[in-house]
Scaffold this motif. Structure first.
Motif, PDB file in Angstrom:
ATOM      1  N   LYS A 146       0.846  -1.188   0.000  1.00 52.01           N
ATOM      2  CA  LYS A 146       0.000   0.000   0.000  1.00 52.01           C
ATOM      3  C   LYS A 146       0.879   1.235   0.000  1.00 52.01           C
ATOM      4  N   LEU A 147       0.576   2.166  -0.899  1.00 52.58           N
ATOM      5  CA  LEU A 147       1.322   3.414  -0.986  1.00 52.58           C
ATOM      6  C   LEU A 147       0.710   4.438  -0.031  1.00 52.58           C
ATOM      7  N   ILE A 148       1.586   5.180   0.629  1.00 49.22           N
ATOM      8  CA  ILE A 148       1.162   6.171   1.625  1.00 49.22           C
ATOM      9  C   ILE A 148       1.461   7.558   1.081  1.00 49.22           C
ATOM     10  N   HIS A 149       0.442   8.410   1.093  1.00 45.38           N
ATOM     11  CA  HIS A 149       0.563   9.775   0.571  1.00 45.38           C
ATOM     12  C   HIS A 149       0.820  10.723   1.741  1.00 45.38           C
ATOM     13  N   HIS A 150       2.103  10.959   2.057  1.00 47.25           N
ATOM     14  CA  HIS A 150       2.454  11.850   3.168  1.00 47.25           C
ATOM     15  C   HIS A 150       2.338  13.314   2.755  1.00 47.25           C
ATOM     16  N   SER A 151       3.091  13.686   1.763  1.00 44.48           N
ATOM     17  CA  SER A 151       3.103  15.071   1.290  1.00 44.48           C
ATOM     18  C   SER A 151       3.194  15.058  -0.227  1.00 44.48           C
ATOM     19  N   GLU A 152       2.823  16.178  -0.825  1.00 38.42           N
ATOM     20  CA  GLU A 152       2.800  16.256  -2.286  1.00 38.42           C
ATOM     21  C   GLU A 152       4.190  16.126  -2.902  1.00 38.42           C
ATOM     22  N   PRO A 153       5.236  16.802  -2.375  1.00 40.28           N
ATOM     23  CA  PRO A 153       6.574  16.615  -2.976  1.00 40.28           C
ATOM     24  C   PRO A 153       7.066  15.169  -2.905  1.00 40.28           C
ATOM     25  N   GLU A 154       6.874  14.513  -1.765  1.00 41.49           N
ATOM     26  CA  GLU A 154       7.329  13.128  -1.651  1.00 41.49           C
ATOM     27  C   GLU A 154       6.526  12.207  -2.558  1.00 41.49           C
ATOM     28  N   TRP A 155       5.234  12.461  -2.686  1.00 37.66           N
ATOM     29  CA  TRP A 155       4.407  11.646  -3.571  1.00 37.66           C
ATOM     30  C   TRP A 155       4.851  11.785  -5.021  1.00 37.66           C
ATOM     31  N   ASN A 156       5.120  13.020  -5.440  1.00 40.46           N
ATOM     32  CA  ASN A 156       5.589  13.238  -6.816  1.00 40.46           C
ATOM     33  C   ASN A 156       6.971  12.639  -7.032  1.00 40.46           C
ATOM     34  N   GLN A 157       7.806  12.703  -6.013  1.00 44.83           N
ATOM     35  CA  GLN A 157       9.126  12.103  -6.135  1.00 44.83           C
ATOM     36  C   GLN A 157       9.030  10.585  -6.273  1.00 44.83           C
ATOM     37  N   LEU A 158       8.128   9.966  -5.545  1.00 45.50           N
ATOM     38  CA  LEU A 158       7.922   8.523  -5.677  1.00 45.50           C
ATOM     39  C   LEU A 158       7.391   8.169  -7.065  1.00 45.50           C
ATOM     40  N   GLY A 159       6.437   8.960  -7.549  1.00 46.73           N
ATOM     41  CA  GLY A 159       5.915   8.692  -8.882  1.00 46.73           C
ATOM     42  C   GLY A 159       6.953   8.872  -9.969  1.00 46.73           C
ATOM     43  N   SER A 160       7.805   9.887  -9.829  1.00 50.04           N
ATOM     44  CA  SER A 160       8.882  10.081 -10.820  1.00 50.04           C
ATOM     45  C   SER A 160       9.854   8.908 -10.793  1.00 50.04           C
ATOM     46  N   PHE A 161      10.119   8.388  -9.608  1.00 48.49           N
ATOM     47  CA  PHE A 161      11.036   7.247  -9.512  1.00 48.49           C
ATOM     48  C   PHE A 161      10.478   6.021 -10.240  1.00 48.49           C
ATOM     49  N   ILE A 162       9.170   5.821 -10.197  1.00 51.70           N
ATOM     50  CA  ILE A 162       8.582   4.615 -10.788  1.00 51.70           C
ATOM     51  C   ILE A 162       8.258   4.810 -12.269  1.00 51.70           C
TER      52      ILE A 162
ATOM     53  N   ALA B 245      -5.389   0.921  -8.543  1.00 53.84           N
ATOM     54  CA  ALA B 245      -5.956   2.258  -8.318  1.00 53.84           C
ATOM     55  C   ALA B 245      -4.896   3.229  -7.793  1.00 53.84           C
ATOM     56  N   GLN B 246      -4.050   2.764  -6.874  1.00 49.22           N
ATOM     57  CA  GLN B 246      -2.987   3.628  -6.367  1.00 49.22           C
ATOM     58  C   GLN B 246      -1.952   3.911  -7.445  1.00 49.22           C
ATOM     59  N   LEU B 247      -1.660   2.922  -8.272  1.00 48.71           N
ATOM     60  CA  LEU B 247      -0.699   3.148  -9.365  1.00 48.71           C
ATOM     61  C   LEU B 247      -1.249   4.148 -10.374  1.00 48.71           C
ATOM     62  N   LEU B 248      -2.549   4.074 -10.658  1.00 47.22           N
ATOM     63  CA  LEU B 248      -3.152   5.043 -11.569  1.00 47.22           C
ATOM     64  C   LEU B 248      -3.062   6.453 -10.997  1.00 47.22           C
ATOM     65  N   SER B 249      -3.357   6.589  -9.708  1.00 45.21           N
ATOM     66  CA  SER B 249      -3.246   7.898  -9.065  1.00 45.21           C
ATOM     67  C   SER B 249      -1.815   8.421  -9.104  1.00 45.21           C
ATOM     68  N   LEU B 250      -0.855   7.536  -8.878  1.00 47.59           N
ATOM     69  CA  LEU B 250       0.548   7.935  -8.893  1.00 47.59           C
ATOM     70  C   LEU B 250       0.995   8.329 -10.295  1.00 47.59           C
ATOM     71  N   LEU B 251       0.573   7.573 -11.314  1.00 45.91           N
ATOM     72  CA  LEU B 251       0.953   7.875 -12.693  1.00 45.91           C
ATOM     73  C   LEU B 251       0.414   9.234 -13.132  1.00 45.91           C
ATOM     74  N   LEU B 252      -0.864   9.471 -12.883  1.00 38.82           N
ATOM     75  CA  LEU B 252      -1.454  10.749 -13.291  1.00 38.82           C
ATOM     76  C   LEU B 252      -0.874  11.905 -12.492  1.00 38.82           C
ATOM     77  N   SER B 253      -0.527  11.670 -11.244  1.00 36.58           N
ATOM     78  CA  SER B 253       0.086  12.729 -10.440  1.00 36.58           C
ATOM     79  C   SER B 253       1.419  13.154 -11.034  1.00 36.58           C
ATOM     80  N   VAL B 254       2.235  12.186 -11.462  1.00 37.84           N
ATOM     81  CA  VAL B 254       3.513  12.521 -12.094  1.00 37.84           C
ATOM     82  C   VAL B 254       3.282  13.256 -13.409  1.00 37.84           C
ATOM     83  N   TRP B 255       2.344  12.771 -14.196  1.00 39.83           N
ATOM     84  CA  TRP B 255       2.058  13.405 -15.490  1.00 39.83           C
ATOM     85  C   TRP B 255       1.620  14.862 -15.299  1.00 39.83           C
TER      86      TRP B 255
END
Length: 1384
Positions: free
Chosen positions: A719-735, A761-771
């Motif tokens: 399960k992916l944890i959304h702490h803060s927006e910069p860290e979330w975007n950094q995780l999405g960029s890494f993947i 669902a979490q991967l979709l959210s992460l992908l679109l967040s990076v985009w």
């Protein structure tokens, strides 16, 4: 964690303190010391100060030099009386007759850190009698009585005992507060006891007291009485200093005095407090003392316990039975007179030091007070040891133990409840003692206890042996030594044993009293250090494993802080320490600390976690903590996933990928359609921005950050944890970012993610967040990124759990609905639109593939899902156009601020007026003129009607380099209903008035609001906006301005305007002018709705409300934005407003005009006094209500006041007109001002007001004509003169002005000529006499051309009838004027 000595303070000027105390300096140290005069820690200063004839030979090594310095500098502090306040903010050092006070100060060291220092605040001689020396000192901080206090002391009292028996109390500045002689003998010790909150319900609450020990007596002063007396003395000293007097009356003080018996010598004591025996001890003592037949009282008596040390016996225990409660201060004299054999209560006598400059010739006996005798108190029992003599005693904070030192070098631990010695240490000659009371840390408890259970406390005894230079900490009562420090042989251990005086159970609630229990003063380095002991060191036996594990955890922390260690060595040591820890809770904490450290490579973390997991698997299942086992397995799984993704991203894989791009057919057309808007959006959004390096999406993602954002569930999924927006975007960029850029194969990344069991669902959210977050990079190469995004969306959609197998294509898919929700919430409009293009085609391909099995291939599947995507794409296109407009930067001089951001969600939540509201805020931000906005809207309408061929040239010819008008017209074309002129002008009006209300000094904002309001063509919307503006923002300040002017009687000053109205005088003038315009607009629109178009004059019929003659407009929004839910738009609220009462609006408009005129021309008037009681009561009422207004004839006196005011307005307006000579010399036509005192509409306004105020208009016109001629404005006067009805009266008035002009030309002009004198001689005597009687000084412009005067005389002759009494005089004036004109 182990014991530690923490430095918290340094002493300044310590060498100066020593020199003053021991070198016999007569002048005290300067009180005002600066930060530059700091103590130098060079050892040469110490050696120079103490070198004498017997100076030793200088050694070559540094160690020998330091040892010599210590021998010379150290012993002086042992000979001084040193006391430190428990709050560590005051230190007193006294020797013989002298004393130095050092107070706390804060300074900044070389590294920029704040540190606490003790600097000299006062020094001087304390002794007042010959041969008197200081024998004991103590610093008592007094609690503050303020409700806002949080536990800091109000001030600190210094109590000093002398060899003469006197006890004196001083402030921190050395001011004597109180002096008292309680016993004629040397004061041996001063000790204090303060209030402590009982830790258990059965513990007796101890009272505060100050105890004073004499060789054969003990005096105890009640703490409450002492606290009140010291506060009163301090206040009296302050008042006496203010009036220049040194005589004060000290308040009474209650004390008890005991004569300690049956002991040969007493050197120290401790007051244990009030104690109550249990029933068994009471019966035991009664049987021992009274025998078999002894009687026992029903309740055990309360006793005060005192323990003394000295000789014969070595330790003595005294018990003073409390016979009754302590008497009040008013009963003290009676208690002394009755000579009670029990405890003696006495009012303090013998105040010394207050009047030492008065009556110096009096005898010594008169000065010396009477000392009350002591009450005998026999010893209950003791510890006899004829050869042993006690030196000091130190009471523990719990009042149950005490440490005693003796001349044999022993330290004895006493149990005060049982009266026995329970432990002894030897080898501590001249030892100094202290106690540490340490509470248990909440995190160290293994079992979760209830909050009602009190926290455990550990007790430690601190022993400082100066002979050995060692400081030791021992656990009580029979615990081991838990710490030892080499500190030097000349330190002083400072232990107060008390806290703040004046605290009780009520005032101490919520306080956080910060005090140091034990402090060590080192005179060599000048440092104050406190002892820190953790609670777990008191644990023993089976709990010792926990202490060992804590030490191992601390060792692991030290290893992790090491940055120079090789990875292999780091891995080996960390693994060994982790495996040595026994407790699972500490092992879990250590593992988490290890995994959160960013200095350890990923491979080391993986190996250590594998080793721990293997060790746990080898243990018995019953002994293994399942939580720790799951933690190890989950972290190992995450580390493996991180390693796999990093390997895929870093490897240069250039294999061909089978991309299913058939579904992207037609996307080029969509891109071409939005390409102009995208280019303009990219240009406006390409401005550089500042961000932190660690927050950048391209920054490498550490494994520790990856672990902190992922966790394993109980079913084994990640399960992916959304702490803060910069860290979330950094995780999405890494993947995903490498896949979006085409550097990594998307199918490999998706395979790894699917194997890790991460939810689609979490991967979709992460992908679109990076985009969406990396919009700028996407817009640089949109085509390639769109292809990669399409492939990732297809792969994610095909994962298990993404789209349910049972999903019906005719219903809405939760998977694609999540995608639309993410795009709808994004403020990155361009990236969201591009993603919608791709997702729309991916969804269509998915639906088509599912429908192939049910429908024939030649039929196209129709789905509700696709309709939702069509709406979403249309909305995103609208949002992109609107966001492009909002990004246009404002021009120079306009309101600055960040550009507004919009999304589908914000526009829908903004209600039906959300789009219009955003554009109106943009108009305000750009300060776009209403006429310019109107012109742009008209061009947009013409472009839609006539075509774009001819109008493109119009737009290009505009002076608009950045294309603002074109962008605005594009937005209006996208939103034809939401941005209709009526709605846009209404919202702009409301935005400007809202901004004005935030800062009323910005008068132009309110003016712009009224201008926008005038451009609203719909009378219903205009009426509603007017009513809302008046009731919401205007009427409150308008009434305040009216009452202020009425109170002052003239134009108020700027200060009064700001106080009562909230704006300056100039802003208030502009505000009242806008009020007049607003009310006029309201009257016009009301008259329009009732088919009675009259701007300002009264109508006979009362238009109570707007009649529905004109149909209200229908409000509509675009089809794709019909789902807006939120607050109602301004236009809708305006249509819901009630109609207004027309006469009441006129009534307020009349008052606003009077107020505006008063401030514009600075007139003296009480405006409300110009109305009767009915008119006054009707003001500031709701405009929609019907009020009783004035009707019929008005009081003539009131009409006369109104007439005088209007005449003064006209006079002031004429005086503000420009000089005609200046107007004539100016080149070109000059436009008259539209506002201000020179506006041309003031005369017509006064005439209108005159009609409303029942003032005859002809009087105003005649006065205006006279004032214009008086000002020399003959042309304007002739224009107004045509409207005058009573020509005879005007002719007589103008005849006087003509005479004043000719009198000035003939008699008062400086350049009088001989022809003029001849003409004067030829005039009739009557005319000469009349001209001489004229006063030309009344003319404001007497120097007027003679032809104008002749023209004026002609007008006078035309207006006067031939039978008028002054007609002949006018003819003579015409002859004189013509003669002067001919001569000129």
């Amino acid at each position: 964690m182990s014991c530690g000595l923490l430095e918290f303070c340094r002493l300044q000027e310590l060498k100066t303190v020593r020199d003053y105390l021991f070198h016999g300096q007569t002048e005290p140290v300067e009180n005002n010391q600066t930060a530059e005069n700091e103590f130098s820690w060079d050892t040469s200063d110490w050696e120079t100060a103490w070198d004498s004839d017997k100076s030793k030979q200088q050694e070559t090594t540094s160690a020998t030099s330091v040892e010599e310095t210590t021998e010379l500098s150290g012993p002086w502090l042992q000979n001084c009386m040193v006391s430190l306040s428990p709050c560590s903010d005051l230190l007193v050092v006294a020797h013989e007759q002298k004393a130095v006070f050092l107070s706390a100060k804060w300074r900044t060291d070389g590294g920029g850190r704040e540190e606490m220092t003790l600097a000299v605040s006062w020094s001087g001689i304390l002794s007042t009698e010959e041969g008197e020396r200081v024998s004991s000192t103590i610093c008592i901080p007094l609690a503050s009585q303020k409700r806002s206090s949080t536990g800091r002391p109000d001030w600190t009292c210094v109590v000093v005992g002398f060899t003469s028996g006197h006890v004196r109390f001083y402030t921190e500045n050395g001011v004597l507060l109180l002096a008292q002689l309680l016993h004629e003998d040397q004061v041996l010790k001063l000790k204090c006891r303060t209030y402590e909150i009982p830790r258990h319900p059965g513990v007796t609450e101890q009272h505060e007291e100050l105890s004073i020990l004499y060789p054969a007596a003990l005096v105890t002063i009640d703490g409450f009485s002492l606290f009140q007396s010291l506060r009163a003395c301090r206040n009296q000293v302050a008042r006496a200093a203010a009036v220049g007097s040194d005589v004060i009356q000290p308040p009474p003080l209650a004390y008890k005095k005991w004569a300690l018996q049956d002991m040969d010598a007493i050197v120290d004591h401790c007051s244990v407090g009030v104690m109550t025996l249990n029933v068994f001890d009471q019966m035991k003592n009664a049987s021992i003392l009274g025998g078999f037949n002894a009687s026992v009282k029903g309740s055990p008596p309360a006793m005060s316990q005192y323990v003394t040390v000295g000789g014969g016996p070595y330790t003595g225990f005294y018990y003073a039975v409390e016979g009754s409660t302590q008497p009040l201060l008013s009963h003290v004299a009676l208690a002394v007179a009755s000579k009670l054999t029990s405890a003696l209560f006495s009012a303090a006598s013998g105040w010394l030091g207050w009047n030492k400059h008065k009556n110096e010739d009096e005898t010594v006996q008169k000065h010396k007070p009477k000392v009350e005798p002591a009450t005998p108190l026999g010893i209950r029992f003791g510890l006899p040891d004829s050869r042993r003599h006690g030196e000091s005693i130190c009471l523990s904070p719990c009042n149950t133990l005490a440490g005693v030192t003796d001349d044999f070098g022993r330290v004895t631990l006493l149990d005060l409840n049982r009266g026995i010695a329970i432990r002894m240490w030897k080898g501590y000659r001249d030892a100094q003692l202290g106690w540490l009371h340490v509470p248990e840390e909440q995190v160290s408890r293994e079992s979760s206890l209830s909050t009602s259970v009190p926290r455990r406390h550990a007790l430690f005894l601190v022993i400082y042996g100066p002979r050995r230079g060692i400081l030791e900490i021992w656990a009580m009562q029979y615990g081991p030594r838990v710490g030892a420090f080499n500190v030097g042989k000349h330190c002083r251990l400072l232990y107060a044993g008390y806290r703040l005086l004046g605290v009780n159970s009520v005032t101490s609630q919520g306080w956080k009293i910060h005090t140091h229990q034990v402090c060590l003063l080192d005179p060599v380095t000048g440092t104050l250090r406190t002892v820190n002991v953790p609670f777990h060191l008191a644990l023993s036996d089976k709990k010792s494993e926990g202490a060992k594990d804590m030490h191992l955890f601390k060792k692991l922390t030290t290893i992790l802080k090491s940055k120079d260690m090789e990875p292999d060595i780091l891995e080996s040591e960390a693994r060994d320490v982790l495996l040595d820890i026994k407790h699972s809770s500490i092992q879990k904490q250590a593992l988490e600390s290890l995994l959160s450290n960013k200095n350890i490579p990923v491979l080391c973390l993986t190996n250590i976690t594998c080793a721990l997991l293997g060790a746990l698997q080898q243990q018995d299942a019953d002994q293994v903590d399942p939580v720790l086992m799951q933690l190890c397995s989950s972290r190992l799984k995450l580390l493996q996933l991180y390693t796999d993704i990093h390997h895929v991203n870093s490897s240069a894989d250039s294999e061909d990928r089978n991309e299913a791009l058939d579904s992207l057919d037609g996307i080029e057309g969509d891109l071409a359609r939005v390409s102009p808007t995208l280019q303009r959006y990219t240009k406006l959004n390409s401005r550089p921005s500042v961000s932190f390096v660690q927050d950048a999406p391209d920054a490498p993602l550490p494994a520790q950050t990856f672990l902190s954002q992922t966790e394993c569930t109980e079913d084994g999924q990640l399960k992916l944890i959304h702490h803060s927006e910069p860290e979330w975007n950094q995780l999405g960029s890494f993947i995903f970012w490498s896949c979006l850029c085409g550097k990594s194969p998307p199918h490999k990344i998706c395979d790894k993610l699917q194997q890790a069991a991460i939810g689609p669902a979490q991967l979709l959210s992460l992908l679109l967040s990076v985009w969406l977050q990396r919009e700028k990079e996407v817009l640089q190469t949109p085509t390639e990124c769109l292809k990669n995004l399409h492939e990732l969306l297809v792969l994610l959609s095909n994962m298990d759990g993404a789209i349910e197998e049972s999903w019906d294509p005719q219903s809405v898919s939760p998977w694609w609905q999540q995608c639309r929700n993410i795009l709808a919430q994004s403020h990155n409009s361009a990236a969201a639109l591009l993603a919608a293009f791709v997702a729309h085609r991916a969804a269509r391909a998915s639906i088509t593939s599912r429908a192939d099995s049910k429908l024939q291939s030649e039929w196209e599947a129709v789905s509700l899902e696709l309709e939702h995507w069509v709406v979403c794409v249309r909305q995103l296109e609208d949002v992109l156009v609107l966001q492009t407009l909002l990004l246009v930067p404002p021009t120079v001089g306009a309101a600055r601020g960040p550009a507004a951001l919009c999304s589908i969600k914000t526009l829908l939540e903004g209600g039906s007026g959300g789009i219009t509201d955003n554009v109106s805020k943009w108009v305000f931000r750009h300060n776009l003129a209403p006429e310019q906005l109107k012109e742009i809207l008209q061009e947009s309408e013409n472009k839609d009607e006539e075509g774009a061929g001819e109008d493109v040239k119009v737009v290009e010819s505009r002076e608009n380099a950045d294309g603002t008008a074109e962008v605005l017209m594009t937005v209006c074309k996208r939103f034809p209903h939401s941005l209709s002129p009526n709605l846009l002008f209404a919202h702009c009006c409301w935005e400007y008035v809202v901004q004005w209300n935030k800062d009323p000094e910005e008068g132009p904002h309110l003016c712009r609001a009224v201008e926008h309001l005038k451009l609203v063509s719909s009378p219903h919307i205009q009426l509603g906006i007017c009513t809302m503006m008046w009731s919401t923002f205007i009427v409150k300040r308008f009434s305040a301005a009216a009452f202020l002017i009425e109170k002052v009687g003239k134009a108020p000053k700027d200060r009064l305007c700001r106080r009562d109205v909230g704006m300056g005088d100039r802003a208030m003038t502009s505000f009242l002018g806008c009020c007049v315009q607003l009310l006029q607009v309201l009257m016009e629109v009301t008259g329009l709705l009732v088919k009675n178009q009259c701007p300002l004059s009264f109508v006979n019929d009362f238009a109570d409300s707007a009649v529905a003659e004109v149909p209200p407009p229908e409000l509509s929004v675009e089809e794709v934005w019909c789902g807006a839910e939120g607050p109602a738009s301004i236009a809708k609220l305006a249509l819901e407003q009630k109609g207004v009462h027309y006469p009441l609006v006129q009534h307020h408009c009349l008052l606003a005009s009077l107020l505006y005129a008063t401030l514009t021309f600075s007139l003296k008037v009480k405006p409300l006094s110009l109305f009767d009681s009915k008119g006054k009561n009707a003001f500031f009422r709701d405009l929609t209500t019907i009020q009783l207004l004035p009707s019929g004839d008005t009081d003539p006196g009131l009409v006369l006041l109104r007439q005088e005011f209007l005449l003064r307005v006209l006079t002031a307006w004429v005086q503000c007109m420009d000089d005609p000579s200046v107007s004539a010399s100016s080149t070109g036509p000059r436009m008259p001002p539209s506002n201000g005192p020179q506006a041309v509409w003031w005369p017509s306004l006064c005439l209108e007001l005159g009609g409303l105020l029942q003032v005859t208009p002809d009087i105003l016109r005649r006065h205006l004509v006279c004032q214009l001629y008086n000002q020399g404005l003959d042309r304007h006067a002739e224009e107004v003169m045509l409207e005058v009805e009573d020509k005879d009266v005007l002719g007589s008035q103008l005849l006087m002005i003509t005479g004043q002009r000719l009198s000035y030309s003939l008699l008062h002009s400086q350049d009088q000529t001989q022809p003029a004198m001849e003409i004067l001689a030829r005039l009739p005597p009557t005319l000469c006499t009349w001209l001489k009687a004229m006063d030309p000084s009344e003319l404001r412009c007497p120097l007027v051309a003679l032809w104008q005067t002749s023209r004026l005389v002609v007008h006078v002759i035309e207006m006067l009838p031939e039978n008028h009494a002054q007609y002949s005089l006018a003819l003579h004036l015409l002859e004189a004027a013509d003669a002067l004109t001919t001569e000129d």
